[in-house]
Each structure stands twice: as C-alpha cells, then as structure tokens.
Design an enzyme around this catalytic site. Structure first.
Site, PDB file in Angstrom:
ATOM      1  N   ARG A   1      46.005  48.249  45.115  1.00 40.79           N
ATOM      2  CA  ARG A   1      47.064  47.829  44.187  1.00 40.79           C
ATOM      3  C   ARG A   1      47.625  48.971  43.350  1.00 40.79           C
ATOM      4  NH1 ARG A   1      45.372  42.232  41.444  1.00 40.79           N
ATOM      5  NH2 ARG A   1      47.488  42.376  40.660  1.00 40.79           N
TER       6      ARG A   1
ATOM      7  N   PRO B   1      36.082  46.137  39.750  1.00 41.83           N
ATOM      8  CA  PRO B   1      35.171  46.975  38.999  1.00 41.83           C
ATOM      9  C   PRO B   1      34.935  46.508  37.570  1.00 41.83           C
ATOM     10  CG  PRO B   1      37.357  47.940  39.006  1.00 41.83           C
ATOM     11  CD  PRO B   1      37.456  46.503  39.410  1.00 41.83           C
ATOM     12  N   GLU B   2      33.790  45.943  37.325  1.00 45.92           N
ATOM     13  CA  GLU B   2      33.326  45.772  35.961  1.00 45.92           C
ATOM     14  C   GLU B   2      32.102  46.674  35.839  1.00 45.92           C
ATOM     15  OE1 GLU B   2      33.170  41.642  34.690  1.00 45.92           O
ATOM     16  OE2 GLU B   2      34.594  41.104  36.250  1.00 45.92           O
TER      17      GLU B   2
END
Length: 276
Positions: free
Chosen positions: A116, A2-3
């Site tokens: 993660r 996610p950017e």
DNA sequence: CACGAGACCTGTTCGC
DNA sequence: TGCGAACAGGTCTCGT
C-alpha cells in the site's frame, strides 16, 4: 500487519539471523529505491548518498518503528499498514511490492516490501527527535501502573482511541487494542477518566499479557501481507464478528470507532457499569 | 481538547 | 461471472 509484536518479531529475526546471515556486521553497499515517497527524511538523493557503505550495528524496535543502528546514523522504518522487512539470498526473485532494496556486501539483500506504499523510511543522526515523541513502551519499566492511572485520568477520551494514540502508549494497534480491552472486560467506548481502579489494573495487566502472547506467537499473520506468526489463531474478538464469545457465548459485535473496525463482547464489556 | 472526515495507496473479499 | 462497494495491521491534517 505491523503492531508491536510483529515489529518485535521482525527485529529479532533480522538481529539473530534465524538461519539466515544476521544483519549486524553486514555492510549496506547501496540502496535501490523505486518509490521515492517511501523516504521521509532526508531528501532521496541525500539518502542514497549517505546510506552507501554503512555498516549495520544492531536491529531493535521502539513502538512500531524498526530501529537499525549504523556505524554512522540510524535507519528508522515504519511499516504502517502493509510493510514488511526481510533479507533474501543472492539471486532471489524480486517480489512485486519490494520498493526499496538495500544491497549488502554478502550479496544478500534487505528488502522493504509495502503493497500500500504507506510505509516510511528515515535516515537520521538523531532518531530521538522522532522516537521521543512516543509514549512509554508497554513492556518496559517506565510503564508503571501508577503512571498509567494518572495519565488515563488526565484525559477524557474514548479508551480505545487513547490506547491507540502512539504518544500515549507506543505499540498498540487495532488488533491488540481490541484483544486487550476484551481481556480486561472494558467497553472500547468508555471514557478514560471514568475507569475504576480495578479496571485500570485489569487493563494494565491485559495490555502486557496480550502483547507478550503476541510476541510468543511471533505476531499475527493476516491475509497476504505477513506470514510469520500464528497469533491470529488466538484472537478472541478481532475479526470474530458474530462468533460466540469464548467466555459467555454472546455473539461478538463489530462497531466503528474512530474510523476503525472495533470488535467486542457486548455482554462481557458493558458500556454502562461505572455509575448506578 | 476531542472527534470525525478525508488523504495517502493497493489488494482482497463481499453483496447483489 | 461481473462489478462496485466495503474493508484492511497506520498516521497525518484539517475543520468543527
């Protein structure tokens, strides 16, 4: 994954529905939380209690945060490295990484998937406390060339590290920083205070062009984490180590900067050009 | 002030 | 094939 462009794509999809029921107007009946450390603020028990029966008013984005306004309070979600957020129809099988599930009154569910487990969720009355720590929105009106120039000159950091500092500029991550620096022909290790006026203008344009292209492609899909966009097909340097530069043919190089893999063209992006 | 290293986590891919 | 190392979209904290 996610950017800024990926988060923006997720926000738009949740807001508009895009074939699914739009999130605004729906009521969160309760939340199921199987990895409590995802909840950053408040305490998990308080979070569970206060999220009940909240109506969603809107879904937006600030930097890399998803901003979900409720009838009381605001939900902030940060996806970090492997997070994703999407709604699923009634009865959808549960995926292995969907550690937080918001149950909706429509019987659809809003699911936060995060292999993660680095992601963070906040339920706040005053989200500004967190969001105000972010630098300007690169695609917003406060990110002016003059402001960018003066702030670059007030620091002496490696340009790549500075661009990724969310308090300097909100939304750029490893992919879009490498791509923007390539477009502007700037070496990632140059000191921010040594850039020429021309380089700063090129970089200012390149940042916005790269992000807009990313949004137009609905973000980038890499590996197994995010499957929504196609910007990975337009990468010029990111994960293209050894491939010929599309401008000059020189093989793309990969170095490590600030513990991040960094990709650039050693011919187009010269490190020693500003003096002599 | 600026940087590098280590944490936080798990999954995939690479090299031998 | 097997197995450990390296690597992955991010950010925080600590020591120098």
């Amino acid at each position: 994954m996610p950017e800024l462009p990926e988060v923006e794509s997720i926000a738009r999809k949740l807001n508009d529905g895009n074939g699914n029921p739009p999130l605004p107007g729906q009521i969160i009946t309760h939340a199921t939380i199987s990895w409590p450390r995802h909840i950053a603020i408040p305490a998990v028990s308080t979070f569970r209690r206060n999220i009940r029966s909240r109506m969603v008013e809107s879904v937006g984005r600030r930097g890399k945060y998803l901003v979900i306004k409720l009838d009381r309070g605001t939900l902030l979600l940060h996806l970090r490295m492997s997070g994703d957020l999407y709604i699923t129809p009634p009865g959808a099988a549960k995926g292995p990484y969907e550690h937080t599930i918001f149950h909706l009154d429509s019987n659809w569910q809003l699911r936060f998937s995060d292999a993660r487990k680095f992601g963070k969720i906040y339920l706040l009355n005053s989200p500004e406390k967190i969001l105000d720590q972010l630098g300007p929105e690169p695609l917003g009106p406060t990110f002016t060339l003059a402001n960018f120039q003066s702030r670059l000159r007030s620091k002496k950091r490696q340009i790549k590290a500075l661009l990724m500092d969310q308090s300097f500029l909100a939304g750029l991550g490893n992919i879009y920083t490498d791509e923007a620096l390539f477009l502007a022909k700037i070496h990632p290790r140059l000191r921010s205070n040594t850039l020429t006026d021309d380089q700063i203008k090129l970089l200012w344009d390149a940042i916005r062009t790269t992000l807009e292209d990313g949004i137009r492609a609905n973000g980038a899909s890499i590996d197994w984490v995010y499957r929504g966009g196609s910007f990975q097909n337009q990468f010029k340097v990111y994960q293209r180590t050894g491939e010929p530069c599309q401008r000059c043919g020189t093989p793309i190089e990969r170095i490590t900067l600030g513990q991040r893999g960094t990709h650039f063209c050693p011919s187009c992006q010269q490190e020693l050009t500003n003096d002599s």
